[in-house]
Write an enzyme that holds these catalytic residues in place. Sequence first.
Site, PDB file in Angstrom:
ATOM      1  CG  ASP A   1      47.471  19.180  22.878  1.00 23.44           C
ATOM      2  OD1 ASP A   1      48.832  19.661  22.421  1.00 23.44           O
ATOM      3  OD2 ASP A   1      46.924  18.179  22.879  1.00 23.44           O
TER       4      ASP A   1
ATOM      5  CG  HIS B   1      52.528  21.100  25.313  1.00 23.20           C
ATOM      6  ND1 HIS B   1      52.064  22.059  23.945  1.00 23.20           N
ATOM      7  CD2 HIS B   1      51.474  20.362  25.349  1.00 23.20           C
ATOM      8  CE1 HIS B   1      51.055  21.263  23.454  1.00 23.20           C
ATOM      9  NE2 HIS B   1      50.545  20.293  24.546  1.00 23.20           N
TER      10      HIS B   1
END
Length: 295
Positions: free
Chosen positions: A110, A276
Amino acid sequence: MPVSDPFLEGFALHDIAVNGVRIRAAVGGTGQPLLLLHGHPQTHATWHAVAPRLAERFRVVAMDLRGYGDSEKPPGGAGHINYSKRVMAADAVAVMQTLGHDRFAVVGHDRGGRVAHRMALDFPERVSRLAVLDIAPTATMYARTDKDFATRYFWWFFLIQPEPLPERLIAADPEFFLRTHIAGQSKTPGSTPPALFAEYLRCYSDPATRHAICEDYRAAAGIDLEHDAADADRRMQAPLLALWGAKGVVGQTYDVLETWREKALDVSGHALDCGHTLQEERPEELLTSLEAFLG
């Protein structure tokens, strides 16, 4: 004296002064150096299921990005410069140098992947290999924004609003915002155990952390794009591994490998069956992929 990390077994916590800020880093293991960079809204504790295993083969450094976790949270500065990925990458390089590592591999999830991308451009002599987890390049994602992406990644557009709008709205109920955010991105129920969530909430409950996070995103939508535009014709030299969650927004929205082939010379990668947060949802599969890539 360093103290033991409560989440990364066998790791010691260090506070390292670099670039005018104090950075918290967990260090463990022996072997070639490996830097782990977390994303939002996590801290270095996100690597709890991965770092101890990697430490069997590598000297692992898992740091809190400036503004996150227990690292220092300086003011954003003009144009949010102090949370630009260029400055955050310089922090990471300085931490590694302080620990005696001039050249190292990097794994970034991320926001940490975006810092690692900038690091590989600004410090090519430092980065031997680079793995990015569940991201496409920042400039690519903004350039291709549509209604579906803006809806599913709403915080990209909420957190960049001028101070103090997002800070004050999140302050009304930080736990609700954090829990909703994590639940929306993870596609593996229970992958963020209660103790780990409590650690994230401890950090997120600090107004300085919430402001720093907004500054991180404001920088990404401004000065980071300027830096990316200036380097639009450059390609990362280090081999790059891109991994992503097949059930997540990035994997469902982009041809991930193709986006990175526009930015790097040597690209490989594949999807994992998760959302994610690969390191929390599929740690074993992630370890297999990383160990093969890092060699």
